[in-house]
Design a protein around this motif. Structure first.
Motif, PDB file in Angstrom:
ATOM      1  N   UNK A   1       0.810  -1.207   0.000  1.00 56.75           N
ATOM      2  CA  UNK A   1       0.000   0.000   0.000  1.00 56.75           C
ATOM      3  C   UNK A   1       0.850   1.266   0.000  1.00 56.75           C
ATOM      4  N   UNK A   2       0.368   2.289  -0.643  1.00 56.33           N
ATOM      5  CA  UNK A   2       0.868   3.665  -0.624  1.00 56.33           C
ATOM      6  C   UNK A   2       2.365   3.739  -0.939  1.00 56.33           C
ATOM      7  N   UNK A   3       3.195   3.605   0.068  1.00 55.26           N
ATOM      8  CA  UNK A   3       4.644   3.820  -0.064  1.00 55.26           C
ATOM      9  C   UNK A   3       5.341   3.225   1.146  1.00 55.26           C
ATOM     10  N   UNK A   4       6.545   2.696   0.938  1.00 60.28           N
ATOM     11  CA  UNK A   4       7.348   2.188   2.042  1.00 60.28           C
ATOM     12  C   UNK A   4       7.637   0.705   1.907  1.00 60.28           C
ATOM     13  N   UNK A   5       8.920   0.361   1.815  1.00 57.75           N
ATOM     14  CA  UNK A   5       9.322  -1.032   1.730  1.00 57.75           C
ATOM     15  C   UNK A   5       9.392  -1.569   0.318  1.00 57.75           C
ATOM     16  N   UNK A   6       8.718  -0.914  -0.633  1.00 55.66           N
ATOM     17  CA  UNK A   6       8.717  -1.425  -2.007  1.00 55.66           C
ATOM     18  C   UNK A   6      10.100  -1.353  -2.636  1.00 55.66           C
ATOM     19  N   UNK A   7      10.933  -0.392  -2.188  1.00 55.02           N
ATOM     20  CA  UNK A   7      12.279  -0.279  -2.746  1.00 55.02           C
ATOM     21  C   UNK A   7      13.162  -1.454  -2.329  1.00 55.02           C
ATOM     22  N   UNK A   8      13.079  -1.875  -1.061  1.00 55.38           N
ATOM     23  CA  UNK A   8      13.869  -3.023  -0.617  1.00 55.38           C
ATOM     24  C   UNK A   8      13.328  -4.311  -1.226  1.00 55.38           C
TER      25      UNK A   8
END
Length: 602
Positions: free
Chosen positions: A355-362
């Motif tokens: 959801x939304x943003x956060x953790x998707x980069x890792x």
């Protein structure tokens, strides 16, 4: 008389010939400059065009100091009008300002200025007073300007920019920096997709549509029917892209000279390479562009699954033959990267249940490496980014719930048994409902992705792992007071190290005493740099070079610091329970129990 007539006729003939020559010359000059320009500083295979750099730059930026002076006068005049009349600052003209980016002479109404910080998280009032097109430093290494690239055959790019209630000037400055023909060769830049994640600010509605239609070729505005967040907005943008490569940028960036071609060139060489530019800093207060030619770091993570920057590992330094070679990075920040459009989908795009943003980069970083790709930083590509101290936007469902859900999904799918190190840092995350993981686990199986142990051994063997490369792991306790070292003051550069009531279950008190004699908590080490009574002891990123971060645990219970020739001391109440340094005296406040609660073998 006849002689005079001859001279007069010859003069007339000469004039006609000269006019014809000038017309023909002007036509060919027009045809030359109207062709898609070669990117300044790039090199076509077999041809060095670096000599064009300065001239190409001048042709777009201008080299007229009077025009610079006039532009600056316009900035100051606009601000004077705003202060005097209380009006909104209008976006300035699109002329390029060449200069030292010193805007300290600009005076802003404090109420207007604070409104910008409150609404956008940076000095938006100053941004509105700065031209939408401006020069930024060329921070490329000289070798970059002689790099050979097959420019005519590089893949085309779709630049995808997600925005939600972004400032007008910052968003458009991002777009103009990408459209600049000397920064993005026109034959390679196919499209710019602006994805609006349900903004409610008036300037981002019809006004933006009209402006784009009238002024911005190759730009499309796509609008979400409801707030969907960064991850799903990027998926929406990717679905509309038609170019060979997708380049994702944040909506508060500035692309620099030569930024695009190194990204495309590397993907042309290896379609499974996911590449990022060097991310420079645009100061959120004064909008000065800050960066370095050679000071580049790589991405990593802490065990609470937060992205961090670290120095280039020694093994990677030895692997690279030249400064401009691609730089392998264990993780990426996630805001700015380029990827082959088809490969993006082949390797699993994004986890659509995040959801939304956060953790998707890792999650993407682990997935790319474990499933056969590479993640690389291109030293010849620089993009500036505004780093805000706080987000002015809300997270539907709350930040903690959203980010925790995303990181748990990542840990459960990609980290195998190492997920337990995350749960030790975040015990509250265990057992949360994060949705069905079947599709992502099937993806990992279908792509024959490698285990997380392979990632550690091959991609980031330098990774700090609690309990490994350490003599002990647990509490650092002062028996006389039953107080322990604690990270509750926060993990950041020069954050104070506090003392708290000892609790073996309190994760903030779990330190490592490493084989390098560091007292370590995640990526931060206990550090002392001053010699004085009650000298401060702070957290600082671990550098592995001993010095201020080397501690000797002695048999008498003291912890000795060789650089200052002092000992770790429990401070008095007047120092708010902080740890300090004092001359070694063998007193009870300097005695520590180093037989840690969770002791492990060497």
């Amino acid at each position: 008389m006849r002689f005079w007539r001859f001279r007069r006729g010859s003069t007339l003939l000469f004039g006609l010939v000269l006019a014809w020559v000038l017309c023909v010359g002007s036509y060919f000059l027009y045809m030359t400059v109207s062709k898609p320009p070669v990117e300044a500083g790039a090199t076509i295979v077999g041809q060095n065009v670096d000599s064009q750099s300065d001239e190409n730059r001048k042709s777009f930026l201008g080299d007229d100091h009077d025009s610079v002076h006039r532009a600056r006068e316009a900035v100051v005049a606009a601000n004077k009008r705003a202060v005097a009349g209380g009006e909104e600052l209008e976006p300035n003209d699109q002329s390029e300002v060449v200069g030292d980016q010193d805007y300290r002479s600009v005076r802003l109404d404090e109420t207007r200025k604070q409104r910008g910080y409150d609404g956008f998280g940076f000095n938006e009032a100053l941004s509105e007073a700065i031209p939408l097109k401006r020069a930024v430093p060329d921070l490329r290494h000289n070798l970059c300007k002689r790099q050979k690239m097959d420019l005519p055959n590089l893949p085309t790019a779709a630049v995808i920019i997600i925005f939600h209630n972004e400032a007008w000037s910052v968003l458009l400055r991002t777009v103009y920096s990408v459209l600049n023909p000397h920064r993005s060769p026109p034959h390679l830049l196919k499209e710019i997709l602006l994805v609006d994640d349900f903004s409610d600010k008036e300037h981002l509605k019809a006004k933006l549509d009209d402006y784009v239609r009238e002024n911005l070729p190759k730009v499309q505005v796509l609008r979400n029917p409801a707030r969907q967040g960064l991850i799903r907005s990027r998926l929406n943008g990717a679905a509309k892209a038609t170019a060979d490569v997708m380049v994702f940028l944040d909506s508060h960036c500035e692309a620099t000279l030569g930024w695009l071609t190194p990204l495309l060139n590397r993907i042309h060489e290896s379609r499974s390479a996911v590449v990022t530019p060097v991310i420079d800093v645009i100061d959120m207060d004064n909008f000065k562009y800050q960066g370095s030619v050679e000071s580049i770091m790589v991405g990593t993570f802490s065990w609470d699954l937060i992205f961090r920057w670290v120095a280039i590992p020694e093994k990677e330094k030895q692997r690279r033959k030249s400064f401009i070679d691609e730089l392998r990075s264990p993780t990426m920040a996630g805001g700015l990267f380029a990827i082959d459009r088809k490969y993006f989908y082949e390797v699993g795009s994004y986890d659509e249940q995040m959801e939304v943003w956060g953790g998707e980069n890792l999650e993407m970083s682990f997935r790319i490496w474990q499933c056969g790709g590479t993640l690389e930083i291109m030293p010849c590509s620089h993009v500036g980014h505004i780093f805000r101290k706080r987000s002015p936007y809300t997270f539907p469902g709350g930040v903690d719930r959203v980010v925790t859900k995303n990181t748990v999904r990542m840990a459960e799918v990609w980290m195998d048994d190492y997920k337990e190190l995350y749960y030790k840092r975040r015990p509250d995350a265990r057992g949360r409902d994060v949705g069905d993981l079947t599709d992502r686990k099937n993806l990992r199986e279908r792509l024959h992705c490698k285990p997380f142990q392979w990632y550690i051994d091959n991609v980031f063997p330098e990774l700090y792992i609690p309990g490994k490369r350490s003599t002990a792991w647990g509490l650092v306790r002062n028996p006389n007071s039953d107080l322990c070292l604690s990270s509750t003051g926060g993990l950041s550069d020069n954050a104070a190290i506090l003392l708290g009531k000892c609790n073996a279950d309190e994760i903030s008190q779990s330190f490592d005493y490493t084989l390098k004699k560091e007292l370590r908590f995640d990526e931060y080490c206990v550090d002392a740099s001053q010699r004085s009574p009650n000298a401060p002891v702070v957290f600082f990123p671990c550098h592995g070079l001993h010095g201020n971060q080397e501690w000797e645990v002695r048999e008498d219970g003291t912890i000795f610091h060789g650089t200052t020739n002092q000992c770790l001391d429990r401070s008095t109440a007047s120092l708010n329970g902080r740890v300090v340094m004092n001359d070694c005296a063998g007193v009870v406040s300097q005695k520590w129990s180093v037989r840690y609660v969770n002791k492990v073998a060497k």
